[in-house]
Scaffold this motif. Sequence first.
Motif, PDB file in Angstrom:
ATOM      1  N   THR A   6       0.865  -1.170   0.000  1.00  0.00           N
ATOM      2  CA  THR A   6       0.000   0.000   0.000  1.00  0.00           C
ATOM      3  C   THR A   6       0.900   1.216   0.000  1.00  0.00           C
ATOM      4  O   THR A   6       1.655   1.427   0.955  1.00  0.00           O
ATOM      5  CB  THR A   6      -0.910   0.007   1.244  1.00  0.00           C
ATOM      6  OG1 THR A   6      -1.601  -1.241   1.316  1.00  0.00           O
ATOM      7  CG2 THR A   6      -1.908   1.134   1.177  1.00  0.00           C
TER       8      THR A   6
ATOM      9  N   HIS B 135      -7.038   6.378  -3.963  1.00  0.00           N
ATOM     10  CA  HIS B 135      -7.023   5.223  -3.066  1.00  0.00           C
ATOM     11  C   HIS B 135      -8.455   4.774  -2.748  1.00  0.00           C
ATOM     12  O   HIS B 135      -9.054   5.233  -1.770  1.00  0.00           O
ATOM     13  CB  HIS B 135      -6.311   5.573  -1.760  1.00  0.00           C
ATOM     14  CG  HIS B 135      -4.897   5.997  -1.909  1.00  0.00           C
ATOM     15  ND1 HIS B 135      -3.848   5.107  -1.926  1.00  0.00           N
ATOM     16  CD2 HIS B 135      -4.335   7.224  -2.059  1.00  0.00           C
ATOM     17  CE1 HIS B 135      -2.702   5.767  -2.059  1.00  0.00           C
ATOM     18  NE2 HIS B 135      -2.980   7.052  -2.145  1.00  0.00           N
TER      19      HIS B 135
ATOM     20  N   ASP C 126      -5.758  -0.846  -1.399  1.00  0.00           N
ATOM     21  CA  ASP C 126      -4.935  -1.275  -0.266  1.00  0.00           C
ATOM     22  C   ASP C 126      -4.710  -2.780  -0.351  1.00  0.00           C
ATOM     23  O   ASP C 126      -5.513  -3.578   0.133  1.00  0.00           O
ATOM     24  CB  ASP C 126      -5.646  -0.890   1.032  1.00  0.00           C
ATOM     25  CG  ASP C 126      -4.853  -1.255   2.277  1.00  0.00           C
ATOM     26  OD1 ASP C 126      -3.845  -1.967   2.161  1.00  0.00           O
ATOM     27  OD2 ASP C 126      -5.253  -0.823   3.372  1.00  0.00           O
TER      28      ASP C 126
END
Length: 780
Positions: A234, A537, A436
Amino acid sequence: MKQLLLLPLLSCLVLGAWAQQENTNTNKFRQLYTELPTPNVYRNAAGAPGHEYWQQKADYVIDIELDDEQQRIYGEETVTYTNNSPDPLEYIWVQLDQNMRAKDSDTYKIQQSEMDDRMSSGQLKRLTPTFDGGFKLDYVRDASNKPLPHIVNKTMMRIDPPAPIQPGEQFVFKVKWWYNINDRMEIGGRSGYEYFEEDDNYLYTIAQFFPRMAVYNDVEGWQNKQFLGRGEFTLPFGDYKVNITVPADHLVASTGTLQNANDVLPRDKRKKLEEARAERETPVIIYSEEEARENEKTKSDKKKTWTFAAENVRDFAFASSRKFIWDAMGVEQSDGSVVMAMSMYPKEGNPLWERYSTKAVAHTLKWYSHYTFDYPYPVAWSIHAKSIGMEYPMICFNFGRPESDGTYSERVKYGMIGVIIHEVGHNYFPMIVNSDERQWTWMDEGLNSFLQYLAEQQWERDYPSRRGPAYKIVDYMKGDKSKISPIMTNSESIYQFGNNAYGKPATALNILRETIMGRELFDYAFKVYANRWMFKHPSPADFFRTMEDASAVDLDWFWRGWFFTTDHVDIALDDVKYYRMDTKDPLVESKISKEQRSESPQYISSLRNARDIEQTQDEIDPALRDFYTDYDPLDFDILDKEAYDRYLNSLTAEEQEMLKAGQNFYQMSFRNAGGLVMPIIVQLQFKDGTTEDHYIPAEIWKMNDEVVKKVFITDKEIAQVVLDPYLETADVDTGNNYYPPRTQLNRFEMFKRQGTSRWGGGENPMQRARRAKEKEEGTN
C-alpha cells in the motif's frame, strides 16, 4: 410429471408468497448499512471521492548500485513527503519490506514446522533461516544531514520529525542502506536473482529495494500493518528520479522513461527504438538473441549508470542482466498517444518470448484500456523471470520457460500468455486504481483476474482461462467451510488464497456482468469506478457503491452473499406440478381421462387375477351381466354435449378464449439448498424439440430465501425442465437441476501411470510430434 386439473377461473393459483413472514435479522436482502462505513466529505454515498478528498504524496530521488560480484544493492535516497491531509503529523511511517527476510523476522517465526522420520538436508536447513536478509541502515537524516530520531519495528520504521508536519507542509529526509539480494530459485521471493550456472551469469529482477513511505489516509490513518509476506503493498503516489549503476555490459529495464539514452545505448539501438515506436504489428528486435549470447560470454569490469524518471507512480522496480534480448513495439491509444510495449528475456525464454511476450503486452493495453481508461504511462515492460509473476508500475516479471530443445507444453504457453496479461494488467489495478493490497487482496487480484479473463477471451476463441467462468469456482465453493474465508477477509488471514482473492471475486464479477446486470450496464459502471478512482485510493465500499450508483441495480444482496459469507449456490428444482384447464368438453376430457387411466400403474392383485382366474362368475353365467357390466363413465352421449353447450353459453367471451387456448400450466418449486440467493434461470425444453429460457431475478427470494414457487404458462407441453442451463451461477450440484430427474454420468477408470500429459509432465506434444516426424523420415 404429475397432471392435475385446474379450475377455469384459476382461483387456486398463488402468484406471490405474501403470507411468508420476513425475518429481519437474517434477511439476505437487507441493506449493507451496518457493514459499510458512513459516507462523508472524503468519500460520498455514490462511491466517488468526496468534495474534500485528499491524499498524500511522496517524491524520491534515489541512487542505486547493483553489486554483481556479491549480489548486493547499495542505495541512498532523498524523500520529499507532502502532507495534504487536514491533520498535523507527529511522526511518519516508512516500509522496510526487505526486513521480512531478516533472520529474526516474524515471517519465519510464525511459520509452522514439524519433523518427519526422514528429512533431507534442504528440509533441515529450512527449519531455521540462514540467509542474511533485511535492510542494513547506515543512516536516517533530515534535509540538513542531521540525524533523525527513528525506530525500526520489524518491517516498519517510524521517523520523528523535529516538529509536527502541518497540513500543506513538506518534510524532507534521507536514508542510506544496503542489503543482500535473495536467490529467488532457492528461497523464493517477489524479487531477487536467478543464477545461470552454464554461463555463470545472473538475471536480476529487483523490487522492494528501497525504504518506501506508508500510506496515511482518511480510512486507516497510517496503514502500517507489518509485512509478513502475503499481503502486498500500500503506497502513495509520487515522482521518481532513479540512477541505477550496473555492470557496463548489462541492459536495464525499469519503471519510468530512460533519461540518458545517449550515454547508455549506441546510436543504432536508439534508432531501432524509434523504429519500434512506429511499429504496430510485429515487435522490432533491439538486442537480438545472437547479441545476447555473445554478450554473456564475458563480463565487463566497468560500470554504467542508467537514469530513469517516472511521474505519478506508487512504486519503482527494475531488471538488469547481460543476458537480455530486447524487443519493442508501439501501441497507439484512442487519444493518439503511443505507449511502448517492450520485453527483455534471456535466450532460455525463446522461442516463446520472442513470439508472444510483447504482443501479449500490447494486447493487454488494448483491452484493459477498452474496459477502463487509456493507459497513462509511456511504457509497459514484460521481463522474463522463471517461477514468478509480479507487478510494478510500468514493469512486471513473468514466468514461462520452454524446454531446452525449444519445445513447450500447452500449459507453459498459455500459462505464460496468461501471466503476462495478468501482471501487465496490474498497471490498472492497483498501480493506478490504487487499492490497499495489504488489507484487501481481492480489490487488485480479483478485479484484475476478471479483466484478465476478458482479455484472454479476446486473444483466442475458447482460450483455456484458469479463472472467470462460473463453473470453475464450483469445487472451491462447495468445499469444507471450515477452510474457506469470506472474500472480505484480511490478506494474511485468508484460507485458500488463490481461490479466495483471485478466483471467487473474478467469478463474482463475471456473474454480475453476464447474468445479474448485463454487459452494457456492468461495463459502464465498471468504467465509472475505474475513472473515478484512477490515481486515488479506493476502499471496498467505494467499489460496491459505485457499481450500484452507476447502474441503478440494487446489489446489496449480491455483495453480502458473495463477499461477506461463505455460502454457495445450490438451487434445487424439487417438484413440477402440471395443470391444464378443465374444458368441460366431453370429447376432450373423456379422451384425456382414458389416456391417463391407461397410463396408470395396475394393482398387483388385478394383474395376477387376470392371469390366475380362468373365469369369473359373470363369465360363467351371462345372466348376471346388466347395463353396468360394460358401462364406462368416461363415455359421453348427446346429453353430455348439450350440457357442455349450456356451459359454454354461460361463459364470457374472455373465458371462452381461455378455454380455446388450451394452455399448459406448470407450477415449479425451487429450494435454496446452498444458502446463496441467485437468479433462477429456467430452460423449458418442449416435446417438439424447441426451448424457451426464463430469467427470474434474485429478488424472488426476498420473502422466503429457502423455498419459492413459480408458475409457467406455455402453449406447448414440456418434456424437460433444466435449471442454470448455461452454467451461469456456479451452482455446485447440477444433479438437482432437472425435472424429470436426469441420471448423472460418472466415470471410473483403470489407473495406469502415463508418460505424457496434455498439461505438462513427461514428453510434451511438440516433442512427441517432432520424434514421430523423425521416426517417419527415418523409416522412409
